[in-house]
Motif scaffolding. Structure first.
Motif, PDB file in Angstrom:
ATOM      1  N   PHE A 111      41.306  52.152  33.076  1.00  0.00           N
ATOM      2  CA  PHE A 111      40.287  51.733  32.132  1.00  0.00           C
ATOM      3  C   PHE A 111      39.202  52.796  32.012  1.00  0.00           C
ATOM      4  N   THR A 112      38.517  52.782  30.882  1.00  0.00           N
ATOM      5  CA  THR A 112      37.361  53.666  30.700  1.00  0.00           C
ATOM      6  C   THR A 112      36.060  52.862  30.757  1.00  0.00           C
ATOM      7  N   ASP A 113      35.939  51.840  29.881  1.00  0.00           N
ATOM      8  CA  ASP A 113      34.716  51.032  29.887  1.00  0.00           C
ATOM      9  C   ASP A 113      34.995  49.530  29.814  1.00  0.00           C
ATOM     10  N   TYR A 114      36.251  49.134  29.902  1.00  0.00           N
ATOM     11  CA  TYR A 114      36.650  47.720  29.887  1.00  0.00           C
ATOM     12  C   TYR A 114      36.289  47.023  28.571  1.00  0.00           C
ATOM     13  N   LEU A 149      43.479  40.633  30.960  1.00  0.00           N
ATOM     14  CA  LEU A 149      43.413  41.567  32.083  1.00  0.00           C
ATOM     15  C   LEU A 149      42.187  42.466  31.976  1.00  0.00           C
ATOM     16  N   THR A 150      41.892  42.947  30.776  1.00  0.00           N
ATOM     17  CA  THR A 150      40.722  43.800  30.581  1.00  0.00           C
ATOM     18  C   THR A 150      39.436  43.039  30.866  1.00  0.00           C
ATOM     19  N   ALA A 151      39.338  41.815  30.343  1.00  0.00           N
ATOM     20  CA  ALA A 151      38.132  41.016  30.559  1.00  0.00           C
ATOM     21  C   ALA A 151      37.951  40.668  32.034  1.00  0.00           C
ATOM     22  N   PHE A 152      39.038  40.377  32.726  1.00  0.00           N
ATOM     23  CA  PHE A 152      38.958  40.050  34.152  1.00  0.00           C
ATOM     24  C   PHE A 152      38.448  41.253  34.944  1.00  0.00           C
ATOM     25  N   CYS A 153      39.001  42.423  34.691  1.00  0.00           N
ATOM     26  CA  CYS A 153      38.574  43.618  35.433  1.00  0.00           C
ATOM     27  C   CYS A 153      37.132  43.986  35.094  1.00  0.00           C
ATOM     28  N   ARG A 154      36.735  43.784  33.839  1.00  0.00           N
ATOM     29  CA  ARG A 154      35.337  44.037  33.465  1.00  0.00           C
ATOM     30  C   ARG A 154      34.410  43.105  34.226  1.00  0.00           C
ATOM     31  N   GLU A 195      49.799  46.907  40.190  1.00  0.00           N
ATOM     32  CA  GLU A 195      49.218  48.179  40.625  1.00  0.00           C
ATOM     33  C   GLU A 195      47.904  48.456  39.914  1.00  0.00           C
ATOM     34  N   THR A 196      47.811  48.063  38.648  1.00  0.00           N
ATOM     35  CA  THR A 196      46.552  48.216  37.924  1.00  0.00           C
ATOM     36  C   THR A 196      45.455  47.385  38.584  1.00  0.00           C
ATOM     37  N   LEU A 197      45.759  46.153  38.911  1.00  0.00           N
ATOM     38  CA  LEU A 197      44.778  45.291  39.568  1.00  0.00           C
ATOM     39  C   LEU A 197      44.403  45.821  40.957  1.00  0.00           C
ATOM     40  N   LEU A 228      48.569  36.620  40.730  1.00  0.00           N
ATOM     41  CA  LEU A 228      47.262  35.958  40.730  1.00  0.00           C
ATOM     42  C   LEU A 228      46.202  36.937  41.204  1.00  0.00           C
ATOM     43  N   ALA A 229      45.105  37.018  40.451  1.00  0.00           N
ATOM     44  CA  ALA A 229      43.896  37.705  40.909  1.00  0.00           C
ATOM     45  C   ALA A 229      42.745  36.721  40.766  1.00  0.00           C
TER      46      ALA A 229
END
Length: 409
Positions: A4-7, A133-138, A40-42, A66-67
């Motif tokens: 990711f760069t800025d989510y 996935l993007t929103a979760f990591c952000r 792996e991303t998570l 699950l994360a």
């Protein structure tokens, strides 16, 4: 793995393309590669700072993910904690199929043309998977930044679940329930394609297999045999007429029937002694599997009267109950507010015509806070030249930001 760069919206668009390029057809390649990619991303993004990250094997080589970001509203088990918000998305797609045009670059090209991303699963539902996935990591990153604040903001537990087998028997969702990854009190939202609508009720899904038996004979003397294909044809026609008489639901419409697959016979010159049809029914209240068994029985009797000597075997292979709307759902109210803030418009609330992981969860647990909202149009799913509008991805990312930032009461 994805970096990711800025989510933000651009990351979700790039991630959607990467996920489309990973074939996860069901049947076919299944979810092994895409599951590993997401895991792996998570693992790279979240590390081990208070984040629960785990996998559960549902079928050989096919694992749910699950994360979880723990909430801070109240201690677990205190009876005062807010419900978790669960974003659930399936990783599998239907088969690639034929009919893809050269302009779209094929089912796994993730070609971008005229503001659209093309490819199998772009609409159903790798765009929704990318948004979740993007929103979760952000959110994970923003919570880390807020940890040092003197008066930290309270927030609910957030879970991201990537499931398997949604395009078949939904055994991934069933395993999610058995593993305790969702509860009857959680807010559960899938990001299936909903054409900008919030969809909070589902028709039921009931599957039958019907097999007709006859007697073989030479085609030049058909009177010496019993034609199973003919018997099955009468059965199909009679059953369609019976279904057309079923009551209609004011909100959810009519029960529908599809004869999705049929086989039978050996050669053109042999009276067939067997034929089989696979039946998909999408039900509305009060129709259920018990009522449908009675309909199939009447259709069977009509067919055997037309073709004496024929016999039938009918097997129920799937029974998912219809999920009625719940206008008082707290998740529904919060999501409507998030849509209003993100788009400046009121969200339309309607029926989801298919069956989703959230419907399995709602029906099994009696959870009234289960709904669907995601990028794409369902009418484009499973078709050649499937695509998602990039503007839809942007809209859903804005809505998720508003939903995840909702202050706790």
């Amino acid at each position: 793995m994805f970096r990711f760069t800025d989510y933000g919206e651009e990351d979700a668009i790039r991630l959607c393309k990467e996920l489309v390029r990973i074939e996860s057809t069901d049947p076919g390649s299944y979810e092994g590669r895409i599951s590993e990619y997401i895991y792996e991303t998570l693992r790279q993004e979240l590390g081990a700072d208070g984040v629960r990250l785990c996998r559960s094997e549902v079928l050989t080589g096919r694992r749910n993910l699950l994360a979880e970001l723990p909430g801070s509203s109240a201690p677990a088990g205190s009876g005062k904690e807010e419900p978790a918000l669960v974003l659930i998305c399936h990783m599998d797609t239907v088969v690639a199929g034929e009919g893809w045009s050269e302009e779209t670059g094929g089912p796994f090209s993730a070609a971008e043309r005229d503001g659209r991303i093309y490819g199998r699963g772009s609409c159903d539902m790798k765009s929704g998977l990318a948004c979740a996935l993007t929103a979760f990591c952000r959110e994970a990153g923003e919570r880390r930044l807020r940890q040092g604040e003197k008066a930290p903001e309270k927030y609910r537990t957030l879970r991201f679940i990537a499931s398997v087998d949604e395009e078949d028997f939904m055994r991934g969702a069933e395993r999610v329930i058995r593993d305790g990854w969702v509860s009857a009190s959680d807010w559960v939202m899938d990001l299936e394609p909903t054409d900008g609508r919030i969809q909070n009720c589902h028709k039921g899904r009931v599957w039958f297999e019907a097999e007709a038996e006859g007697v073989t004979a030479h085609a030049s003397m058909p009177e010496q045999g019993t034609d199973a294909i003919l018997a099955l044809s009468y059965f199909i026609c009679a059953l369609r007429e019976e279904v057309a008489k079923l009551p209609e639901d004011e909100r959810m419409g009519r029960t529908t029937i599809t004869f999705g697959q049929i086989t039978g016979g050996y050669r053109p010159y042999v009276v067939p002694d067997h034929a089989k049809v696979w039946i998909d029914l999408r039900t509305v209240p009060p129709t259920d599997s018990r009522m449908l068994r009675e309909l199939l029985g009447r259709a069977e009797r009509a067919a055997t009267e037309k073709v004496p000597g024929s016999k039938f075997r009918i097997l129920l292979t799937g029974d998912r109950q219809s999920i009625p709307p719940c206008p008082k759902s707290r998740l529904l109210q919060s999501l409507r507010q998030a849509v209003r803030e993100a788009t400046g418009e009121e969200a339309v609330v309607s029926l989801f015509p298919g069956y989703t992981d959230t419907a399995v969860i709602a029906g099994t647990l009696g959870n009234e806070n289960c709904l669907s909202y995601g990028p794409g149009k369902l009418r484009l799913a499973h078709k050649p030249n499937e695509y998602v509008d990039i503007s839809d991805i942007r809209r859903v990312m804005r809505v998720l930001r508003c939903l995840l930032r909702e202050p706790l009461r």
